[in-house]
Write a protein that holds these residues in place. Structure first.
Motif, mmCIF file in Angstrom:
data_model
loop_
_atom_site.group_PDB
_atom_site.id
_atom_site.type_symbol
_atom_site.label_atom_id
_atom_site.label_comp_id
_atom_site.label_asym_id
_atom_site.label_seq_id
_atom_site.Cartn_x
_atom_site.Cartn_y
_atom_site.Cartn_z
ATOM 1 N N GLN A 63 17.718 -6.927 -10.471
ATOM 2 C CA GLN A 63 17.664 -7.930 -9.417
ATOM 3 C C GLN A 63 16.952 -7.377 -8.181
ATOM 4 O O GLN A 63 16.126 -8.056 -7.570
ATOM 5 N N GLN A 67 13.523 -8.812 -6.539
ATOM 6 C CA GLN A 67 13.448 -9.194 -5.130
ATOM 7 C C GLN A 67 12.305 -8.451 -4.432
ATOM 8 O O GLN A 67 11.569 -9.029 -3.636
ATOM 9 N N GLN A 71 9.029 -10.110 -2.618
ATOM 10 C CA GLN A 71 8.664 -9.830 -1.230
ATOM 11 C C GLN A 71 7.231 -9.321 -1.129
ATOM 12 O O GLN A 71 6.493 -9.691 -0.226
#
Length: 162
Positions: A63, A67, A71
């Motif tokens: 995860q 992420q 980004q």
């Protein structure tokens, strides 16, 4: 990212679930601890010896990696320049509406190109409107380069503040 049984090193520098330093431990021992705590053993870098590894809750590292990719993808998208057109004879209410619209665009990270249309070769009123808008938007954005007067329009490009 290398996890659990994929780690081939004989010993690893281990960090616990809560970030505590557990020192250099045999890989078999680290794997046993990971199974006991029902977590994954994740190797952070293969470039050092012994490689630094961390005990991480199952699938948390996936995860975090996703992420981080999202980004990076978001950061790599270039800012857009959105145009707002007004006339030199704009009324106060319309001016306020366009100013709020420009503030909203600047807050999303995009630039604003303010185009003020000139009436009958009278550039002074159009330039005053552009200067006033730039002044009013000084909190959320800054003028990228000077105000340009060309033909039938006055243009000011405002970029968001960093």
């Amino acid at each position: 990212m290398v996890t659990n049984e994929q780690i081939k090193a004989s010993e690893v520098k281990l960090t616990g679930v809560n970030g505590e330093d557990l020192g250099v431990v045999a890989t078999a021992e680290a794997l046993r601890m990971a199974r006991e705590l029902k977590v994954d053993l994740v190797c952070l870098s293969l470039m050092s010896s012994p490689p630094p590894c961390k005990l991480v809750a199952k699938n948390v590292h996936k995860q975090e990696k996703n992420q981080q990719k999202q980004q990076e993808k978001k950061a790599s998208v270039p800012a857009k320049v959105k145009e707002i057109r007004v006339t030199a004879a704009i009324e106060e209410h319309d001016y306020d509406t366009k100013k709020r619209q420009a503030e909203r665009i600047l807050s999303t990270g995009n630039s604003v190109q303010l185009t003020v249309l000139v009436d009958r070769k009278q550039t002074d009123p159009a330039k005053r409107v552009a200067e006033e808008m730039v002044r009013d938007l000084s909190e959320s954005g800054q003028l990228e380069r000077g105000i340009q007067v060309s033909g039938k329009q006055v243009i000011a490009i405002i970029k968001p503040r960093a």
